[in-house]
Write a protein that holds these residues in place. Sequence first.
Motif, PDB file in Angstrom:
ATOM      1  N   LEU A   1       0.802  -1.232   0.000  1.00 49.46           N
ATOM      2  CA  LEU A   1       0.000   0.000   0.000  1.00 49.46           C
ATOM      3  C   LEU A   1       0.832   1.277   0.000  1.00 49.46           C
ATOM      4  O   LEU A   1       0.286   2.359  -0.104  1.00 49.46           O
ATOM      5  CB  LEU A   1      -0.987   0.002   1.191  1.00 49.46           C
ATOM      6  CG  LEU A   1      -2.071   1.080   1.123  1.00 49.46           C
ATOM      7  CD1 LEU A   1      -2.961   0.914  -0.109  1.00 49.46           C
ATOM      8  CD2 LEU A   1      -2.918   1.127   2.375  1.00 49.46           C
ATOM      9  N   HIS A   2       2.144   1.154   0.094  1.00 50.77           N
ATOM     10  CA  HIS A   2       2.948   2.376  -0.032  1.00 50.77           C
ATOM     11  C   HIS A   2       4.358   2.054  -0.475  1.00 50.77           C
ATOM     12  O   HIS A   2       5.111   1.380   0.228  1.00 50.77           O
ATOM     13  CB  HIS A   2       2.994   3.141   1.289  1.00 50.77           C
ATOM     14  CG  HIS A   2       3.862   4.362   1.209  1.00 50.77           C
ATOM     15  ND1 HIS A   2       3.533   5.443   0.408  1.00 50.77           N
ATOM     16  CD2 HIS A   2       5.058   4.681   1.782  1.00 50.77           C
ATOM     17  CE1 HIS A   2       4.472   6.366   0.513  1.00 50.77           C
ATOM     18  NE2 HIS A   2       5.415   5.932   1.330  1.00 50.77           N
ATOM     19  N   THR A   3       4.722   2.586  -1.648  1.00 54.81           N
ATOM     20  CA  THR A   3       6.109   2.455  -2.074  1.00 54.81           C
ATOM     21  C   THR A   3       6.489   3.623  -2.971  1.00 54.81           C
ATOM     22  O   THR A   3       5.628   4.404  -3.406  1.00 54.81           O
ATOM     23  CB  THR A   3       6.367   1.110  -2.783  1.00 54.81           C
ATOM     24  OG1 THR A   3       7.779   0.914  -2.912  1.00 54.81           O
ATOM     25  CG2 THR A   3       5.719   1.052  -4.154  1.00 54.81           C
ATOM     26  N   HIS A   4       7.789   3.783  -3.163  1.00 57.06           N
ATOM     27  CA  HIS A   4       8.337   4.709  -4.157  1.00 57.06           C
ATOM     28  C   HIS A   4       9.217   3.804  -5.024  1.00 57.06           C
ATOM     29  O   HIS A   4      10.425   3.671  -4.772  1.00 57.06           O
ATOM     30  CB  HIS A   4       9.169   5.803  -3.497  1.00 57.06           C
ATOM     31  CG  HIS A   4       8.488   6.456  -2.317  1.00 57.06           C
ATOM     32  ND1 HIS A   4       7.527   7.427  -2.476  1.00 57.06           N
ATOM     33  CD2 HIS A   4       8.615   6.269  -0.981  1.00 57.06           C
ATOM     34  CE1 HIS A   4       7.103   7.815  -1.271  1.00 57.06           C
ATOM     35  NE2 HIS A   4       7.744   7.117  -0.351  1.00 57.06           N
ATOM     36  N   ALA A   5       8.598   3.159  -5.999  1.00 58.39           N
ATOM     37  CA  ALA A   5       9.267   2.047  -6.681  1.00 58.39           C
ATOM     38  C   ALA A   5      10.627   2.447  -7.256  1.00 58.39           C
ATOM     39  O   ALA A   5      11.619   1.731  -7.091  1.00 58.39           O
ATOM     40  CB  ALA A   5       8.351   1.488  -7.774  1.00 58.39           C
TER      41      ALA A   5
ATOM     42  N   MET B   1      -1.031   9.906   1.057  1.00 60.56           N
ATOM     43  CA  MET B   1       0.018  10.840   1.490  1.00 60.56           C
ATOM     44  C   MET B   1       0.677  10.409   2.789  1.00 60.56           C
ATOM     45  O   MET B   1       0.086   9.693   3.594  1.00 60.56           O
ATOM     46  CB  MET B   1      -0.549  12.255   1.648  1.00 60.56           C
ATOM     47  CG  MET B   1      -1.452  12.432   2.846  1.00 60.56           C
ATOM     48  SD  MET B   1      -2.162  14.110   2.895  1.00 60.56           S
ATOM     49  CE  MET B   1      -0.683  15.066   3.085  1.00 60.56           C
ATOM     50  N   HIS B   2       1.927  10.857   2.988  1.00 60.19           N
ATOM     51  CA  HIS B   2       2.623  10.650   4.258  1.00 60.19           C
ATOM     52  C   HIS B   2       1.956  11.521   5.315  1.00 60.19           C
ATOM     53  O   HIS B   2       1.610  12.668   5.045  1.00 60.19           O
ATOM     54  CB  HIS B   2       4.089  11.081   4.139  1.00 60.19           C
ATOM     55  CG  HIS B   2       4.866  10.335   3.098  1.00 60.19           C
ATOM     56  ND1 HIS B   2       5.235  10.867   1.891  1.00 60.19           N
ATOM     57  CD2 HIS B   2       5.368   9.072   3.099  1.00 60.19           C
ATOM     58  CE1 HIS B   2       5.932   9.982   1.196  1.00 60.19           C
ATOM     59  NE2 HIS B   2       6.023   8.877   1.899  1.00 60.19           N
ATOM     60  N   LEU B   3       1.815  10.992   6.533  1.00 60.01           N
ATOM     61  CA  LEU B   3       1.156  11.778   7.586  1.00 60.01           C
ATOM     62  C   LEU B   3       1.660  11.365   8.963  1.00 60.01           C
ATOM     63  O   LEU B   3       1.721  10.166   9.271  1.00 60.01           O
ATOM     64  CB  LEU B   3      -0.366  11.565   7.502  1.00 60.01           C
ATOM     65  CG  LEU B   3      -1.196  12.332   8.525  1.00 60.01           C
ATOM     66  CD1 LEU B   3      -1.114  13.826   8.283  1.00 60.01           C
ATOM     67  CD2 LEU B   3      -2.649  11.879   8.497  1.00 60.01           C
TER      68      LEU B   3
ATOM     69  N   VAL C   1      -0.152   7.437   5.216  1.00 62.74           N
ATOM     70  CA  VAL C   1       1.042   6.598   5.278  1.00 62.74           C
ATOM     71  C   VAL C   1       1.834   6.902   6.545  1.00 62.74           C
ATOM     72  O   VAL C   1       2.039   8.077   6.873  1.00 62.74           O
ATOM     73  CB  VAL C   1       1.933   6.860   4.043  1.00 62.74           C
ATOM     74  CG1 VAL C   1       3.178   5.994   4.094  1.00 62.74           C
ATOM     75  CG2 VAL C   1       1.146   6.630   2.765  1.00 62.74           C
ATOM     76  N   HIS C   2       2.237   5.886   7.228  1.00 61.76           N
ATOM     77  CA  HIS C   2       3.023   5.916   8.473  1.00 61.76           C
ATOM     78  C   HIS C   2       2.122   6.127   9.690  1.00 61.76           C
ATOM     79  O   HIS C   2       1.960   5.224  10.481  1.00 61.76           O
ATOM     80  CB  HIS C   2       4.163   6.945   8.448  1.00 61.76           C
ATOM     81  CG  HIS C   2       5.149   6.702   7.361  1.00 61.76           C
ATOM     82  ND1 HIS C   2       5.758   5.493   7.176  1.00 61.76           N
ATOM     83  CD2 HIS C   2       5.621   7.507   6.357  1.00 61.76           C
ATOM     84  CE1 HIS C   2       6.569   5.547   6.138  1.00 61.76           C
ATOM     85  NE2 HIS C   2       6.505   6.755   5.620  1.00 61.76           N
ATOM     86  N   ALA C   3       1.567   7.345   9.869  1.00 61.05           N
ATOM     87  CA  ALA C   3       0.694   7.607  11.022  1.00 61.05           C
ATOM     88  C   ALA C   3       1.294   7.035  12.305  1.00 61.05           C
ATOM     89  O   ALA C   3       0.627   6.343  13.069  1.00 61.05           O
ATOM     90  CB  ALA C   3      -0.705   7.032  10.766  1.00 61.05           C
TER      91      ALA C   3
ATOM     92  N   THR D   1       5.777  -1.157   2.091  1.00 63.62           N
ATOM     93  CA  THR D   1       7.226  -1.319   2.281  1.00 63.62           C
ATOM     94  C   THR D   1       7.937   0.016   2.374  1.00 63.62           C
ATOM     95  O   THR D   1       9.060   0.083   2.860  1.00 63.62           O
ATOM     96  CB  THR D   1       7.847  -2.072   1.090  1.00 63.62           C
ATOM     97  OG1 THR D   1       7.572  -1.321  -0.101  1.00 63.62           O
ATOM     98  CG2 THR D   1       7.276  -3.471   0.963  1.00 63.62           C
ATOM     99  N   ASP D   2       7.300   1.094   1.860  1.00 62.08           N
ATOM    100  CA  ASP D   2       7.991   2.356   1.596  1.00 62.08           C
ATOM    101  C   ASP D   2       9.029   2.084   0.498  1.00 62.08           C
ATOM    102  O   ASP D   2       9.070   0.997  -0.081  1.00 62.08           O
ATOM    103  CB  ASP D   2       8.611   2.926   2.880  1.00 62.08           C
ATOM    104  CG  ASP D   2       8.597   4.458   2.878  1.00 62.08           C
ATOM    105  OD1 ASP D   2       8.368   5.062   1.815  1.00 62.08           O
ATOM    106  OD2 ASP D   2       8.809   5.057   3.948  1.00 62.08           O
ATOM    107  N   GLY D   3       9.851   3.065   0.178  1.00 62.58           N
ATOM    108  CA  GLY D   3      10.817   2.876  -0.907  1.00 62.58           C
ATOM    109  C   GLY D   3      12.029   2.080  -0.449  1.00 62.58           C
ATOM    110  O   GLY D   3      12.303   1.966   0.747  1.00 62.58           O
TER     111      GLY D   3
HETATM  112 ZN    ZN Z   1       7.126   7.026   1.668  1.00 59.47          ZN
END
Ligand code: ZN
Length: 445
Positions: free
Chosen positions: A71-75, A220-222, A257-259, A308-310
């Motif tokens: 659900l979250h990456t910067h490939a 979005m990151h939050l 994202v993150h929270a 996973t994030d990037g």
């Molecule tokens: Zn990120």
Amino acid sequence: MHPAEPVDLLITPRWLIPVEPHAVTLEDHAVAVRNGRIVAVCPVAEAETRFAPAERTDLPDHVLIPGLVNLHTHAAMSLMRGIADDLPLMRWLQEAIWPAEAKHASADFVRDGTLLAAIEMLHGGITCANDMYFYPDAAADAFSQVGMRAVIGMTVIEFPTGYAADAEDYLRKGLAARDRWRGEGLLRFAFAPHAPYTVSDASFERIVQLAHELGCPVHMHLHETTHEITESIATCGQRPLARLERLGLLDTDLIAVHAVHLDLHEIETLAAHNCSIAHCPTSNMKLASGAAPIKAMVARGLRVALGTDGAASNNRLDMFQEMRHAALLAKVTTGDASAFDAHEALRSATLAGATALRMDNEIGSIVAGKAADLVAVSLASPECSPCFSPASHLVYAAGREHVTHVWIDGKPRIRDNTLLWQHNKELLQRVRVWQTFLKESASSQ
Ligand SMILES: [Zn+2]
């Protein structure tokens, strides 16, 4: 007796965890697939009389699960894997990542980085990724080349890059990419404003309006760090989440994202607005951001999915690792060994992500009518033997190295551990060239 019904594929695994219904493990069940769709999940004996499959895949030592949803990456950041480790978030961004991106990010960089990431993800059973980066056309091209499902971020950030001049330019380019890739069945688009501290009120208001008009999710990151929160209070007198609520962002079913840093009231607010959390435990640990309170989130009905994030902040695009870290971190931070159990971890890596992306009618569980995004994991090796509970093994014992087969939309992408995409060698040659460029710029700073 009726003649057997033709299907394209019949898969007969030792175990099958459909994720819907929750916490169920089936044995001696088969999945029938026709035209990319799951036609039936039923006992093998019934499937053998009911269906005439064109192809059959028997998996005697395997557990079949839905494709994992990252659900979250910067490939494209896979090209920067390991470029700057052991730094906190703001120093990592300001001293390493942003300068490298300013110098090298281009359509070719994003295409190659995204291809590299997509291949890594496919090998690890990830069939759908929610991506946030620049040059969405190049990212879309890469995902489409390897046949991976993806939600491409229409990134918005106020400062200029080689890609776009200002927030309006980012939006215009993102929307143009969305128009160009319309009709590409495996691709969707989402708005991806980077974070509260890099996007203005005016841009957020425009995104909210467009998200409602076009029916696109917002990602979005939050509340990633305490610094983000104290700075927001200092500059605009509000915590970032309160500011987003005032601007209407929470009415878009926001994917936050993150929270990591949420109080109870904020958890309840996000739950009441049907928002979702993209929990990235490895990235949060590596950047020392903290541990998101996922046990409290789940208890209050806030959807927790995994990302996973990037690769520059993780450094693996590995959802098996995220499941394990999410489960372990929830236990160690609450003192409760029952927090975030194996089935909860598996649901967060599949159906929860699909629901957050509003794709749960298509993917996220093994149910008749959904797309056949399926992953087989072999549990035959010594490190996975014996096996009392396949769900427990998936989270605590097995890893992405045990993924043997991956189907997306019923089409094989990985078969017997082998990627069915022919251009791996040329890609790895180009990656070596990128490494030389990135190394030169890192040493010239
Ligand atoms: Zn990120």
